[in-house]
Design a protein around this motif. Sequence first.
Motif, mmCIF file in Angstrom:
data_model
loop_
_atom_site.group_PDB
_atom_site.id
_atom_site.type_symbol
_atom_site.label_atom_id
_atom_site.label_comp_id
_atom_site.label_asym_id
_atom_site.label_seq_id
_atom_site.Cartn_x
_atom_site.Cartn_y
_atom_site.Cartn_z
ATOM 1 N N UNK B 121 0.791 -1.225 0.000
ATOM 2 C CA UNK B 121 0.000 0.000 0.000
ATOM 3 C C UNK B 121 0.821 1.272 0.000
ATOM 4 N N UNK B 122 2.129 1.188 -0.222
ATOM 5 C CA UNK B 122 2.954 2.392 -0.247
ATOM 6 C C UNK B 122 2.704 3.153 -1.549
ATOM 7 N N UNK B 123 2.640 4.502 -1.458
ATOM 8 C CA UNK B 123 2.410 5.299 -2.669
ATOM 9 C C UNK B 123 3.642 5.234 -3.558
ATOM 10 N N UNK B 124 3.429 5.522 -4.856
ATOM 11 C CA UNK B 124 4.545 5.464 -5.809
ATOM 12 C C UNK B 124 5.661 6.420 -5.371
ATOM 13 N N UNK B 125 5.269 7.582 -4.846
ATOM 14 C CA UNK B 125 6.263 8.552 -4.428
ATOM 15 C C UNK B 125 7.085 8.015 -3.258
ATOM 16 N N UNK B 126 6.381 7.389 -2.326
ATOM 17 C CA UNK B 126 7.104 6.841 -1.171
ATOM 18 C C UNK B 126 8.016 5.707 -1.603
ATOM 19 N N UNK B 127 7.545 4.895 -2.538
ATOM 20 C CA UNK B 127 8.393 3.798 -3.018
ATOM 21 C C UNK B 127 9.651 4.376 -3.654
#
Lengths: 351, 216
Positions: B121-127
């Motif tokens: 569930x991590x956002x693309x930005x956080x990834x």
Amino acid sequence: MELIVDIQKKLHHFSLQIQFEAGQEIIGLLGASGCGKSMTLKCIAGIEKPDQGRIILNGDTLFDSGKNINLPVQKRGIGYLFQNYALFPHMTVEQNITSGMQGKRHEKKAEADRLMERFYLQGLERQYPTQLSGGQQQRVALARILAAKPRILLLDEPFSALDTWLRWQLEQEMKKTLEAFPGATLLVSHNRNEVYRLCSRVGVLANGKLQAIQEKWTLFQEPQTPEACLLTGCKNISPVKILPDGQIEACYWGIRLKPEKPVDSSTHYVGIRAHYFIPVEDFSLPNTFEVQAEQIIEDTFSIIIMARTKGSLEKGRKGLIRWELSKEKWKELQGKRLLLHIAEKDVLLLS
Amino acid sequence: MTAFWISVKTALCATGIVFFAGLYAARFVYGLKRFRGIIDGLFTLPMVLPPTVVGFFILLAVGKNSPFGRFLLQFQIQLVFSWGATVIASAVVSFPMMYRTVLGSMEQMDRNLIYAGRTLGMSERRIFWTVMIPSCRKGILAGTVLAMARAIGEFGATMMVAGNIPGRTQTLSTAVYTAMQAGDRTSAFRWVLVILALSLPMMFFINYFGNGKKGG
């Protein structure tokens, strides 16, 4: 709690055709490597996009090509255990576990502590994945998945990265975890024993096509297809010719067999398990034939004989029958004519 | 010593720009499914074209007759033959160094890490910031140093767009050229030593961090 999958996807060498429904149960997908097992899980998770079809989880449409719905991975609520666990190498155990959590810092910490206790990871909070054993890595991966509160679990060859001894131990732990999980679990593996021990229902995946999912007892005792028969551990499979008297002739071995079940036009193959051959003294029983041992292989606790029937039509390895028996039994047979009998019920008819 | 400071300032500014530009460009291309080859080729072009050709294109883009150049002229800003031009020239030429190195290390990282981040569930930005960048830190470091070394050594494009004005746009490499043209071998040799003193440690640095230690 249910998952409905009906998808198609064209791949390099074959097309994937998967159709099944799952309740709150552990379903195993059994298949040889490269048959599309991982791709199936990736499609359900949303990592790969199927060409056609739909995926519905608890009434939510995750994917529907007709309605143009393709939910991003993040919104699907799927727990995915990767074959190599995919732990973040630069994060500590605790950071890995909290990476998918929502909420305030202290709530995350408390939940992570609970999970670490449950998965026997106390004291390893500050360690990095490379400092852990294979078993610990898998536990961290499971804890991390459960921390994100998934609605369904997908396990991709969960034990393939472990050595045999650890495998058994972790399998038993895994069983407990899966039984406590309130949702469907999908496990893909090429290991029939693993699948048999962990799952309630099993489907065979061959060349991208998922054959009917059955109760595991049915599948292992009465496999319907040559692929299912092979994957459930049967070593001897031959195409057959149906004879007018209801018997069949195994083409590779040149022997006539009388099965218990009636033969019909859908019968194309016959399977015989390697340890179901019974050595006998004479030809009084039906389904008895003479063989010659061509190769004798000593296994850890048994003897494997690669034998050729008298009437074998195939010259190569295809014509060989694999027969397994105990070492004691083999000693008794030394110097005797090798007559093998197969019970009618053990002649597996395959379509 | 002005040429030295101009070179250092130029290289630092260019590297600063290229650091982010290369990082995002690499991420963009890494995520592409179609047209990847074309865009990758475009981004790599400044590395394979003669620097004079790159300079020519920069002049086309920011020169007095370009829309952008005309826009800047309204504010009394002229980029060509200014210090800013040395930064632009160095940045354009060193961009592929950063972009290529980072993309290479992204391609080497385990894709499952990204997939795992998504399923968690991590956002693309956080990834991107918490998974990809730390996983590629060695490539990012190497790319940055390579880009900086390239920026210090930049000559051709700089000559085209910034010229060789002592005290304003004359960098170490153009200073060597000027000195040699004037027959002043002693000065040229001095500048050469300065360049070597700057560039060699950077390469040692790359080799030291590139070959040893864990992580990738």
